[in-house]
Design a protein around this motif. Sequence first.
Motif, PDB file in Angstrom:
ATOM      1  N   ILE A 158      54.175  62.552  75.497  1.00 18.50           N
ATOM      2  CA  ILE A 158      53.225  61.512  75.897  1.00 18.50           C
ATOM      3  C   ILE A 158      53.950  60.388  76.628  1.00 18.50           C
ATOM      4  O   ILE A 158      53.471  59.868  77.636  1.00 18.50           O
ATOM      5  N   LEU A 159      55.131  60.033  76.130  1.00 17.57           N
ATOM      6  CA  LEU A 159      55.938  59.016  76.830  1.00 17.57           C
ATOM      7  C   LEU A 159      56.219  59.437  78.268  1.00 17.57           C
ATOM      8  O   LEU A 159      56.176  58.618  79.189  1.00 17.57           O
ATOM      9  N   ALA A 160      56.499  60.731  78.427  1.00 20.51           N
ATOM     10  CA  ALA A 160      56.878  61.226  79.755  1.00 20.51           C
ATOM     11  C   ALA A 160      55.676  61.420  80.666  1.00 20.51           C
ATOM     12  O   ALA A 160      55.836  61.675  81.852  1.00 20.51           O
ATOM     13  N   LYS A 168      53.471  55.363  87.118  1.00 19.67           N
ATOM     14  CA  LYS A 168      53.864  54.739  88.384  1.00 19.67           C
ATOM     15  C   LYS A 168      55.025  55.481  89.057  1.00 19.67           C
ATOM     16  O   LYS A 168      55.492  55.074  90.117  1.00 19.67           O
ATOM     17  N   GLY A 169      55.499  56.538  88.395  1.00 22.20           N
ATOM     18  CA  GLY A 169      56.611  57.292  88.964  1.00 22.20           C
ATOM     19  C   GLY A 169      57.917  56.511  88.977  1.00 22.20           C
ATOM     20  O   GLY A 169      58.798  56.782  89.783  1.00 22.20           O
ATOM     21  N   GLU A 170      58.037  55.543  88.076  1.00 22.10           N
ATOM     22  CA  GLU A 170      59.282  54.767  87.987  1.00 22.10           C
ATOM     23  C   GLU A 170      60.297  55.517  87.132  1.00 22.10           C
ATOM     24  O   GLU A 170      60.008  56.574  86.580  1.00 22.10           O
ATOM     25  N   GLU A 171      61.475  54.929  86.996  1.00 25.77           N
ATOM     26  CA  GLU A 171      62.502  55.505  86.127  1.00 25.77           C
ATOM     27  C   GLU A 171      61.888  55.728  84.737  1.00 25.77           C
ATOM     28  O   GLU A 171      61.222  54.844  84.215  1.00 25.77           O
ATOM     29  N   PRO A 172      62.101  56.906  84.142  1.00 28.12           N
ATOM     30  CA  PRO A 172      61.427  57.177  82.866  1.00 28.12           C
ATOM     31  C   PRO A 172      61.839  56.229  81.741  1.00 28.12           C
ATOM     32  O   PRO A 172      62.903  55.617  81.796  1.00 28.12           O
ATOM     33  N   VAL A 173      60.968  56.127  80.747  1.00 26.85           N
ATOM     34  CA  VAL A 173      61.264  55.332  79.556  1.00 26.85           C
ATOM     35  C   VAL A 173      62.523  55.915  78.913  1.00 26.85           C
ATOM     36  O   VAL A 173      62.640  57.116  78.728  1.00 26.85           O
ATOM     37  N   LYS A 174      63.476  55.036  78.559  1.00 34.11           N
ATOM     38  CA  LYS A 174      64.711  55.519  77.946  1.00 34.11           C
ATOM     39  C   LYS A 174      64.434  55.935  76.498  1.00 34.11           C
ATOM     40  O   LYS A 174      63.820  55.200  75.742  1.00 34.11           O
TER      41      LYS A 174
ATOM     42  N   LEU B 149      58.284  77.549  90.166  1.00 33.11           N
ATOM     43  CA  LEU B 149      58.071  76.181  89.698  1.00 33.11           C
ATOM     44  C   LEU B 149      59.267  75.838  88.810  1.00 33.11           C
ATOM     45  O   LEU B 149      59.541  76.539  87.841  1.00 33.11           O
ATOM     46  N   LEU B 150      59.980  74.772  89.163  1.00 34.19           N
ATOM     47  CA  LEU B 150      61.207  74.414  88.452  1.00 34.19           C
ATOM     48  C   LEU B 150      60.985  73.173  87.591  1.00 34.19           C
ATOM     49  O   LEU B 150      60.571  72.137  88.086  1.00 34.19           O
ATOM     50  N   ILE B 151      61.228  73.303  86.294  1.00 34.38           N
ATOM     51  CA  ILE B 151      61.045  72.187  85.372  1.00 34.38           C
ATOM     52  C   ILE B 151      62.413  71.863  84.776  1.00 34.38           C
ATOM     53  O   ILE B 151      63.034  72.715  84.154  1.00 34.38           O
ATOM     54  N   GLU B 152      62.872  70.617  84.959  1.00 38.17           N
ATOM     55  CA  GLU B 152      64.217  70.280  84.517  1.00 38.17           C
ATOM     56  C   GLU B 152      64.252  69.293  83.355  1.00 38.17           C
ATOM     57  O   GLU B 152      65.313  68.850  82.951  1.00 38.17           O
ATOM     58  N   ARG B 153      63.068  68.908  82.863  1.00 33.00           N
ATOM     59  CA  ARG B 153      63.018  68.032  81.696  1.00 33.00           C
ATOM     60  C   ARG B 153      62.492  68.832  80.506  1.00 33.00           C
ATOM     61  O   ARG B 153      61.782  69.816  80.703  1.00 33.00           O
ATOM     62  N   PRO B 154      62.835  68.416  79.275  1.00 31.48           N
ATOM     63  CA  PRO B 154      62.328  69.165  78.123  1.00 31.48           C
ATOM     64  C   PRO B 154      60.798  69.285  78.170  1.00 31.48           C
ATOM     65  O   PRO B 154      60.124  68.350  78.549  1.00 31.48           O
ATOM     66  N   ALA B 172      65.487  73.146  80.532  1.00 36.72           N
ATOM     67  CA  ALA B 172      65.635  72.281  79.361  1.00 36.72           C
ATOM     68  C   ALA B 172      64.835  72.888  78.215  1.00 36.72           C
ATOM     69  O   ALA B 172      64.019  73.781  78.439  1.00 36.72           O
ATOM     70  N   PRO B 173      65.061  72.412  76.980  1.00 31.73           N
ATOM     71  CA  PRO B 173      64.389  73.035  75.840  1.00 31.73           C
ATOM     72  C   PRO B 173      62.852  73.007  75.936  1.00 31.73           C
ATOM     73  O   PRO B 173      62.282  72.052  76.430  1.00 31.73           O
ATOM     74  N   VAL B 174      62.255  74.072  75.425  1.00 31.21           N
ATOM     75  CA  VAL B 174      60.798  74.190  75.399  1.00 31.21           C
ATOM     76  C   VAL B 174      60.374  74.058  73.938  1.00 31.21           C
ATOM     77  O   VAL B 174      60.684  74.915  73.115  1.00 31.21           O
ATOM     78  N   GLY B 175      59.709  72.963  73.612  1.00 30.19           N
ATOM     79  CA  GLY B 175      59.417  72.619  72.225  1.00 30.19           C
ATOM     80  C   GLY B 175      58.318  73.451  71.599  1.00 30.19           C
ATOM     81  O   GLY B 175      57.441  73.977  72.290  1.00 30.19           O
TER      82      GLY B 175
END
Lengths: 271, 254
Positions: A158-160, A168-174, B149-154, B172-175
Amino acid sequence: MAKIIVMTSGKGGVGKTTSSAAFAVGLAKRGHRTAVIDFDVGLRNLDIAMGCERRVVYDLVNVLNGEATLRQALIRDKRLENLSILAASQTRDKDALEIEPLGKIFDELRKDFDYIVCDSPAGIEKGAVAALYFADEAIIVTNPEISSVRDSDRILGILASKSKRAEKGEEPVKENLLVTRYDPLRVEKGEMLSVEDVQEILSIPLLGVIPESEAVLRASNIGQPVILDGDSAPAQAYEDAVGRFLGETIEHRFMRPARRGFFARLMGRTA
Amino acid sequence: MSSNPQSHAEGRNNNQRSASPMPLRGASYTMMVLSLTELAQPDFFPRLQAKISQAPSFFDGAPILLNLEGTSGGSASDFKELVARLRELRLALVGVQGGDDAQHEAAMDVGLAIFPSWRAGSRGLRDLAMPVSGSSSAPEPVVEVKRPLLIERPVRSGTRIYAEGTDLVVTAPVGAGSELLADGSIHVYAPLRGRALAGVSGDTDARIFCRHLAAELLSIAGRHLVNEEIADAVLGQPVHVRLEGDQLLIETVD
Ligand SMILES: Nc1ncnc2c1ncn2[C@@H]1O[C@H](COP(=O)(O)OP(=O)(O)O)[C@@H](O)[C@H]1O
Ligand SMILES: [Mg+2]
């Protein structure tokens, strides 16, 4: 530049409020102007954790509705003058949390504070989304058990996708991982996941491990954030975590069972 | 587990409640293109013959598209003759592209399909490079490849990702509690703990690969296994999953 931190988890009862209070105090103790906000509308308890429940006049919803100014609603902490608390309403529900007016409150808070800690309600609905929407950093509070880890994974999703930064397509939440209620003995017996397991599943950086301790309950009973209970293990663990959050390099502790001394065993103390 | 996992990909058609699903499915292929202007050259067929003999198996039965761009004329019987000549070389003319209405009519009369033209200035045609014995030049597809389709974040719990008309690659990991869907194959270069459904539009050749198998469900073209049905020996292992007949076959890979 003020920083907004959300303390979130998906699951309830994992230690978000305990950790929000500890972080707010830890940051304020180090001289940062800090505000801590309870987003758990309808189930407020941050004010109790902070020991200011008998001084609440106005709350977050009052400010959102224009019934009070931010200045009127912020409660100054009695121990630390640079720490303020904004309580949640106990009588409304989470639907009162509209993003747009919240944005105005954050704009105002950013002017007066260095850190704004948002104590999220459980769940993934409107209240939790409102708490994380404006965040710059998230502290994912997770207990070492499967269901908590699963819910943390969900909230990371959800954060992502639903935070302002994502929209807004900004740097993601750390993202930061805080493993709480950790009992190394039970981990050794295989009754709980290890920190390594949790980290492997969530794959986000580890901010700290807070051990399970009676000191937490003791502290909340007297309305004193546990980080102020100097000698206790959770106080030290939270201090370390705050330090790491601010960029200090501090070795992780409390991940292995403590070798209990003869006296401690006699007295039945756990930590 | 009684519900058919394939239904997820068909969610787009949900508003037509009573209609049964269309028996038609989409697929895309790489095809060789001949241009009519080339074909008109006197030595065309000998040259084509020579090219084919360099790599006969590459061309055997291959579908061919005829590009009519910049030409006019041609009757149904002309197209019929061309189909026959190509068939002699074991090439199958399947359709035409470009050209005018009269050409399209004539082509349709002999059962050829009309393909859309390349847009002006598009990367349409390229010289066909084929595997030639003794040569090191790699084959280059004539038509643009659809990238996976390339996904690079979990991929977090509660998230669903659909690779429409292509493969899905996740680094990246798939939860647990997440869902991967692909018309093609699924590749996960990390632990796979969620659901993975490859070939959701019916491609039985689709496959699933992952570094660490802990999936809640594996499915290829609607045939599926839930976690409980997955052998302990392959759980936690790097695996390759494919369909053999009606069965999902899971093999460890190194
Ligand atoms: N490290 C800990 N050791 C022991 N008990 C804890 C610890 N952290 C939290 N608790 C207890 O767990 C319960 C839930 O904590 P709380 O901070 O209110 O969680 P949340 O805000 O996530 O619902 C409280 O009773 C609290 O005292
Ligand atoms: Mg709470």
